[in-house]
Write a protein that holds these residues in place. Structure first.
Motif, PDB file in Angstrom:
ATOM      1  N   LEU A  27      40.261  50.465  37.138  1.00  0.00           N
ATOM      2  CA  LEU A  27      39.242  50.439  35.881  1.00  0.00           C
ATOM      3  C   LEU A  27      38.928  48.927  35.560  1.00  0.00           C
ATOM      4  N   LEU A  28      40.033  48.346  35.282  1.00  0.00           N
ATOM      5  CA  LEU A  28      39.817  46.955  34.941  1.00  0.00           C
ATOM      6  C   LEU A  28      39.130  46.015  35.840  1.00  0.00           C
ATOM      7  N   CYS A  29      39.505  46.208  37.265  1.00  0.00           N
ATOM      8  CA  CYS A  29      38.624  45.587  38.200  1.00  0.00           C
ATOM      9  C   CYS A  29      37.156  46.010  38.343  1.00  0.00           C
ATOM     10  N   GLU A  30      37.032  47.234  38.181  1.00  0.00           N
ATOM     11  CA  GLU A  30      35.545  47.691  38.095  1.00  0.00           C
ATOM     12  C   GLU A  30      34.863  47.170  36.918  1.00  0.00           C
ATOM     13  N   ILE A  31      35.467  47.120  35.865  1.00  0.00           N
ATOM     14  CA  ILE A  31      34.860  46.501  34.766  1.00  0.00           C
ATOM     15  C   ILE A  31      34.506  45.027  34.941  1.00  0.00           C
ATOM     16  N   GLN A  32      35.518  44.305  35.485  1.00  0.00           N
ATOM     17  CA  GLN A  32      35.408  42.695  35.518  1.00  0.00           C
ATOM     18  C   GLN A  32      34.065  42.620  36.473  1.00  0.00           C
ATOM     19  N   ARG A  33      33.808  43.270  37.564  1.00  0.00           N
ATOM     20  CA  ARG A  33      32.730  43.147  38.484  1.00  0.00           C
ATOM     21  C   ARG A  33      31.502  43.769  37.785  1.00  0.00           C
ATOM     22  N   ASP A  34      31.409  44.442  36.685  1.00  0.00           N
ATOM     23  CA  ASP A  34      30.372  44.804  36.090  1.00  0.00           C
ATOM     24  C   ASP A  34      30.012  44.107  34.625  1.00  0.00           C
ATOM     25  N   ILE A  35      30.823  42.993  34.478  1.00  0.00           N
ATOM     26  CA  ILE A  35      30.377  42.267  33.172  1.00  0.00           C
ATOM     27  C   ILE A  35      30.298  40.817  33.397  1.00  0.00           C
ATOM     28  N   GLY A  56      30.457  36.864  31.377  1.00  0.00           N
ATOM     29  CA  GLY A  56      30.719  36.176  30.181  1.00  0.00           C
ATOM     30  C   GLY A  56      32.114  36.241  29.702  1.00  0.00           C
ATOM     31  N   TYR A  57      32.874  36.982  30.499  1.00  0.00           N
ATOM     32  CA  TYR A  57      34.100  37.307  30.244  1.00  0.00           C
ATOM     33  C   TYR A  57      35.444  37.247  31.534  1.00  0.00           C
ATOM     34  N   ASP A  58      35.775  36.261  31.860  1.00  0.00           N
ATOM     35  CA  ASP A  58      36.656  36.251  33.195  1.00  0.00           C
ATOM     36  C   ASP A  58      37.905  36.390  32.804  1.00  0.00           C
ATOM     37  N   GLY A  59      38.748  36.836  33.912  1.00  0.00           N
ATOM     38  CA  GLY A  59      40.460  37.056  33.654  1.00  0.00           C
ATOM     39  C   GLY A  59      40.575  38.394  32.748  1.00  0.00           C
ATOM     40  N   LEU A  60      39.813  39.215  33.049  1.00  0.00           N
ATOM     41  CA  LEU A  60      39.998  40.623  32.307  1.00  0.00           C
ATOM     42  C   LEU A  60      41.141  41.295  32.930  1.00  0.00           C
TER      43      LEU A  60
END
Length: 633
Positions: free
Chosen positions: A328-336, A338-342
């Motif tokens: 889920l963290l990987c998928e959210i990172q790809r959909d946002i 302005g915030y890297d390194g999630l």
């Protein structure tokens, strides 16, 4: 008894050729095609494309649809004499309904001559005599139906995704394809065994074939492969994410493949499918044992299978929460933006969902992400279809204050954010989880947030142009690939104005089902037979289980499920109703057991929002993969 089971397990590991040994696996010639077989004509689907994707002709794949049609063509799963299928709300399906033969129409519609009632009574009696009614049969059939879907899910990675990759990528992902190839080879045999057993159960065999435990027991030969995969799957997920972040060419291939119709879920979700599958085997075995008496002749095999399986599923349960969270963290990172390194080892997703932020301009819809160490809020860009992070609040310094109605205030640092939830239930969930997250960090040593890049705005109105929503920047941003996954939970939460947590995702992974359902036409009494797959809070519709690409999809978040009311005037058995605002769909199952199983699983995907009533959030609906609604600012 355990020694006997282990001895038998040892033997089948060394010599396994299917339930019937080295016999021909292609038994399609044994099936007599019904002249009244239910046919569908697709009006809007690209037939040439569908044919190129279809692999329904693989050797050894039984066509149980013909067996079902032969046993039920007298009205149980028939159509109605009603014209063409109208275009329905939300672009769900736009097909042509092909009329049934006159005899079938008379029997199923209840219209025509005065003998139709008598014909239905005779047909019902024949159906009861010819069709199994034992609960064990329907559980075995659920095993077969979901096994068909699982085999195709394995094929998405092992065949379709593999074909898109370069030799270098294949080398980097060699463990993934080795495991999936081994599992696919085994489950192809297991699927044929299941199909053959169901055919025997439906009339080709004696009473001793009315069992499924022996077939499942032989399937346990694959457990050593799964044991290794459970140990290695997290490393595979991390390797996929590293390649995505560090190799632009692989990232492009990855995103392009996720846009293909055959890839109906994010790739990382397919990687977790083997773990979910074993949990589903365990569930079905537990249901079978609860149904069987102590002296049932299938009980020993089912119990032995469950004992073998439990050793692996116990490990899966310990690993699955962390793996789902990482995915889920990987998928959210790809959909946002302005915030890297999630994606961080100790970061956990707690809740995601929509809240209305109070500002000088009024109430504005915002997407909030609560993690174990930081709270982010974002807005969906109408250009890129990604979520632009507008601000963040460290959870360690977070405080909340109750307000009137469904509003509450979030304090963090020098910032105060007033928001409103859609319902009192949602407000309570947010307040409880925000407080728990802050308390959990109170006595832990303070660490610096690993933020590579973050753009923070003091309010949702300030610096929106800097956050990528300036019309002057549209031409630059338009070149960015839009997200193709508008029916994933994240995007549906935005458009429906709902909220879900990590536990909801875990429950969704455990509650999956496949099978044929009849879907009622909106403006007629006719019913359309569809192959339906429920997974990841979404229904996917196919003409047949052999099709690779879904005709349409229906995200379930925000929907309610239940039996139809008197006002719906649906005079059929085993019908359930899905509704959201003014969108309503009726589906019909084949039996009481199948109806109850679909209701149980659907409630697990919809009960999160069953009591929801939020007139303030402008919730658009997502049905088709091509639908892309824009959130207001």
């Amino acid at each position: 008894m355990p020694n006997l089971v282990r001895s038998f397990f040892f033997l089948i590991i060394h010599d396994y050729h299917g339930i019937n040994g080295n016999v021909s696996l292609d038994r399609r010639s044994e099936i007599v095609q019904s002249p009244n077989r239910y046919e569908l004509t697709l009006g809007t689907v690209d037939k040439s494309n569908n044919n190129s994707l279809s692999r329904g002709g693989d050797t050894g794949c039984y066509d149980l649809g013909s067996a079902e049609a032969r046993a039920r063509n007298n009205g149980h799963f028939g159509g109605s004499n009603g014209g063409a299928l109208h275009t329905v709300d939300e672009n769900m399906i736009n097909n042509n309904y092909q009329n049934q033969p006159a005899a079938t129409n008379g029997q199923t519609s209840g219209m025509g001559n005065g003998n139709s009632g008598t014909l239905r009574s005779i047909d019902e009696e024949m159906r009861k005599k010819k069709w199994p009614t034992d609960r064990a049969y329907f559980l075995a059939k659920e095993l077969l139906m979901t096994e068909r879907t699982y085999k195709k899910d394995l094929d998405v990675i092992n065949t379709w995704f593999r074909e898109e990759l370069t030799p270098e990528d294949l080398e980097n992902l060699q463990p993934l394809f080795q495991y999936f190839e081994s599992m696919l080879e085994h489950h192809s045999v297991f699927l044929r065994d299941l199909e053959h057993r169901i055919l025997l159960w439906e009339g080709r065999g004696g009473h001793d074939t009315h069992r499924i435990g022996d077939v499942m027991l032989k399937n346990m030969v694959v457990l050593p492969i799964y044991d290794e995969y459970v140990e290695s799957h997290r490393e595979i997920l991390e390797r996929l994410n590293d390649l995505y972040d560090n190799d632009e060419k692989f990232q492009h291939t990855y995103r392009e493949f996720e846009q293909q119709k055959v890839c109906y879920l994010p790739i990382s979700y397919f990687v977790l499918k083997p773990l979910h599958r074993l949990l589903h085997y365990e569930l079905l075995l537990e249901l079978l044992l609860a149904h069987y008496g102590e002296d049932h002749f299938d009980r020993t095999d089912c119990h032995g299978t469950l004992m073998m399986l439990t050793r692996t599923t116990e490990v899966i349960r310990r690993e699955l929460t962390a793996s789902e969270n990482h995915s889920l963290l990987c998928e959210i990172q790809r959909d946002i933006d302005g915030y890297d390194g999630l994606v961080q080892p100790d970061r956990k997703l707690i809740r995601q969902g929509c809240l209305l932020k109070h500002s000088k301009r009024g109430l504005q819809q915002r997407m909030f992400f609560l993690f174990s160490d930081v709270l982010l809020y974002a807005v969906k860009s109408p250009v890129t279809q990604t979520f632009k992070v507008l601000g963040h609040v460290p959870v360690r310094s977070l405080l909340t204050e109750n307000a009137e109605h469904n509003a509450f205030v979030i304090f963090g640092g020098q910032r105060a954010i007033t928001v409103s939830a859609g319902t009192t239930v949602e407000k309570t969930l947010w307040l409880d989880e925000l407080a728990k997250a802050a308390n959990s960090l109170k006595y832990k040593p303070q660490t610096q947030l690993p933020i590579v890049s973050i753009k923070t705005c003091t309010s949702s109105e300030e610096n929106l142009e800097a956050c990528g929503l300036n019309s002057a920047l549209v031409s630059q941003v338009a070149a960015k690939q839009p997200s193709p996954r508008n029916n994933t939970a994240l995007h549906v939460c935005w458009h429906r104005g709902v909220t879900i947590c990590l536990d909801d995702h875990l429950r969704s992974g455990r509650n999956q089902i496949s099978g044929y359902l009849l879907r009622k036409f909106k403006n007629s009494s006719g019913w359309q037979k569809l192959w339906v797959v429920l997974t990841s809070f979404c229904l996917y519709f196919y003409k047949s289980y052999a099709d690779d690409a879904a005709l349409a999809s229906l995200p379930l978040l925000g929907y309610t499920v239940g039996p139809p009311g008197i006002q719906d005037a649906v005079q059929k058995e085993y019908v359930f109703k899905l509704s959201f605002k003014n969108h309503t769909y009726f589906f019909r199952a084949e039996s009481e057991h199948t109806y109850n199983r679909w209701m149980e699983v659907l409630r697990s995907a919809t009960q999160i929002q069953e009591s929801r009533s939020s007139p303030t959030i402008n919730s658009n609906n997502l049905i088709n993969n091509n639908t892309a609604n824009n959130g207001s600012n």
